[in-house]
Motif scaffolding. Structure first.
Motif, short mmCIF file in Angstrom:
data_model
loop_
_atom_site.label_atom_id
_atom_site.label_comp_id
_atom_site.label_asym_id
_atom_site.label_seq_id
_atom_site.Cartn_x
_atom_site.Cartn_y
_atom_site.Cartn_z
N GLU A 370 0.77 -1.09 -0.14
CA GLU A 370 0.03 0.02 0.01
C GLU A 370 0.73 1.34 -0.14
N LEU A 371 2.19 0.97 0.10
CA LEU A 371 3.11 2.31 -0.12
C LEU A 371 3.67 2.25 -1.46
N GLN A 372 3.26 1.57 -2.50
CA GLN A 372 3.82 1.84 -3.83
C GLN A 372 3.31 3.39 -4.39
N GLU A 373 3.84 3.63 -5.29
CA GLU A 373 3.85 5.19 -5.56
C GLU A 373 3.52 5.03 -6.86
N ILE A 374 2.76 6.13 -7.60
CA ILE A 374 2.78 6.24 -9.08
C ILE A 374 4.03 6.23 -9.67
N THR A 375 4.11 5.61 -10.85
CA THR A 375 5.24 5.76 -11.54
C THR A 375 5.39 6.87 -12.65
N HIS A 376 6.62 6.93 -13.51
CA HIS A 376 6.71 7.87 -14.53
C HIS A 376 5.79 7.16 -15.70
N ASP A 377 5.75 6.09 -15.95
CA ASP A 377 4.84 5.38 -16.83
C ASP A 377 3.35 5.61 -16.58
N GLU A 378 3.22 5.07 -15.40
CA GLU A 378 1.50 5.48 -15.22
C GLU A 378 1.13 7.07 -15.19
N TRP A 379 1.87 7.84 -14.83
CA TRP A 379 1.69 9.17 -15.13
C TRP A 379 1.55 9.62 -16.75
N VAL A 380 2.35 9.02 -17.44
CA VAL A 380 2.31 9.18 -18.86
C VAL A 380 0.97 8.67 -19.46
N SER A 381 0.93 7.61 -18.92
CA SER A 381 -0.59 6.99 -19.45
C SER A 381 -1.74 7.49 -18.97
N LEU A 382 -1.85 8.36 -17.80
CA LEU A 382 -3.04 8.97 -17.26
C LEU A 382 -3.06 10.53 -18.18
N GLN A 383 -2.07 10.80 -19.07
CA GLN A 383 -2.07 12.10 -19.98
C GLN A 383 -2.87 11.66 -21.08
N HIS A 384 -2.82 10.33 -21.41
CA HIS A 384 -3.38 10.14 -22.87
C HIS A 384 -4.85 9.80 -22.70
N LYS A 385 -5.77 10.88 -22.67
CA LYS A 385 -7.16 10.68 -22.15
C LYS A 385 -7.99 10.59 -23.60
#
Ligand SMILES: [Zn+2]
Length: 385
Positions: A370-385
């Motif tokens: 429960e302490l894993q944090e958002i990664t760069h890849d996840e952030w990039v994927s969020l921006q392709h909406k």
């Protein structure tokens, strides 16, 4: 292994009750490595820093000499204070403008104080690297390490070498670093609540950190230190009714407002829950959504964001209409259908995580999962909406 939710809930409510029913906190034990309550002390503003410390200064070893001059640093026994020492690797310390924004997030918090003001006064210590307003004599540059690995022991080693031990009952400690554990996670708080965190939106993973990235991640990781989770009462991420930078949907890009501006703080009202078994598209987020946009997950895993205010109808199941009222939809993308219960973060801040305040309040150990944090890849994927 995860603790049973029911047990965790009991422990959490016990801890909350202990905090809510008394403004007394304990003074630190003189030497024990796992100090427990010794003497109760009055804490009028409930920030875990006893009035005596905030009025006279903190004498860590009881020798009659003040070790941390809290009043000189601007502490007020009638207003909630948060102290954070910030060490930094070369090129990673946030700008003065970003630090100003962090201060403003806390200053504008809907938290009342005994002196009649609202807000939390956060004291950021970057040492001499920024303006006098951010110099409490503690922050300094540390040796560049592009990958803190393993992160906990390396962070603790840097902390031991660069953070005055007499400060541990007063200051949270953080490092503006690059990356950790061979990955591209944006930061780490190690436990909830806690006294230590790192912000790692550095060049190794090409984060190209902006003031936004730095502000959002700092406020997010500090949020864990003061008791906040990815889902509010639980760790379920991406809840559209959780308008907080603790939600990955908003950590790095801010909580989106319908006027085009962004909010970089924690949720400030108790949200209405959403039942994914039959979410009502016709009402959107209801009154919670007034003035805010929100983001949610479609069945194909993509992320959508409302065009306007989220108190308008929302196509939760992404089928092209906003009229469904009884159709199940996995709105937060966790592959289950559950009731999404969020939280008013500001009403649930835990002052005194870890050693802060004397380290006398028993804490539950937060599972690593429960302490894993958002990664760069996840952030990039969020921006392709
Ligand atoms: Zn987090």
């Amino acid at each position: 292994m995860r603790p049973r939710p029911a047990l965790l809930a009991v422990l959490t409510s016990l801890a909350a009750a202990a905090l809510a029913t008394s403004s007394a906190v304990a003074a630190p034990a003189p030497s024990a490595d796992n100090a427990k309550t010794v003497v109760a002390a009055t804490d009028t503003d409930g920030d875990s820093l006893p009035d005596a410390w905030e009025t006279n200064g903190y004498d860590a070893n009881g020798d009659g000499v003040v070790d941390v001059d809290l009043p000189a640093m601007g502490a007020n026994p009638k207003k909630k204070d948060l102290f954070v020492e910030m060490d930094y690797m070369s090129g990673r310390l946030a700008s003065t403008a970003a630090l100003d924004r962090i201060v403003q997030v806390f200053a504008s918090a809907p938290v009342s104080n005994p002196d009649g003001t609202t807000g939390v006064k956060i004291h950021l210590d970057a040492g001499a690297a920024r303006s006098a307003a951010y110099n409490l004599g503690g922050g300094n540059q540390v040796t560049y390490d592009a990958d803190l690995n393993p992160s906990a022991s390396q962070t603790n080693a840097i902390k031991a070498a660069n953070f005055a031990a007499v400060r541990k009952a007063v200051f949270h400690y953080m490092i503006w670093g690059d990356s950790y554990d061979g990955g591209c996670s944006s930061g780490q708080a190690f436990n909830i609540p806690n006294d230590t965190f790192i912000v790692t939106v550095g060049p190794k993973c090409a984060w190209n950190a902006t003031d936004d990235t730095n502000v959002g991640t700092f406020v997010h990781e500090l949020g864990h230190n003061i008791g906040l989770k990815h889902g509010g009462t639980d760790n379920l991420n991406y809840k559209p009714n959780y308008l907080s930078v603790m939600n990955y949907s908003f950590q790095l890009g801010g909580v989106l407002k319908s006027d085009g501006t962004k909010y970089w703080g924690y949720s400030n009202v108790q949200p209405t829950s959403i039942n994914e078994a039959r979410p009502d598209e016709t009402v959107g987020l209801g009154s919670l959504g007034a003035g805010y946009k929100t983001s949610w997950k479609c069945p194909n895993g993509s992320t959508r964001t409302t065009a306007g205010a989220a108190n308008q109808p929302i196509d939760w199941n992404c089928d092209g209409d906003t009229t469904d009222t009884t159709t199940a939809a996995d709105i937060n993308g966790d592959k289950t259908t559950s009731i999404l219960i969020a939280q008013n973060n500001w009403a649930n801040i835990v002052f005194g995580g870890g050693a802060v305040g004397g380290g006398t309040t028993p804490r539950t150990k937060t599972p690593a999962s429960e302490l894993q944090e958002i990664t760069h890849d996840e952030w990039v994927s969020l921006q392709h909406k």
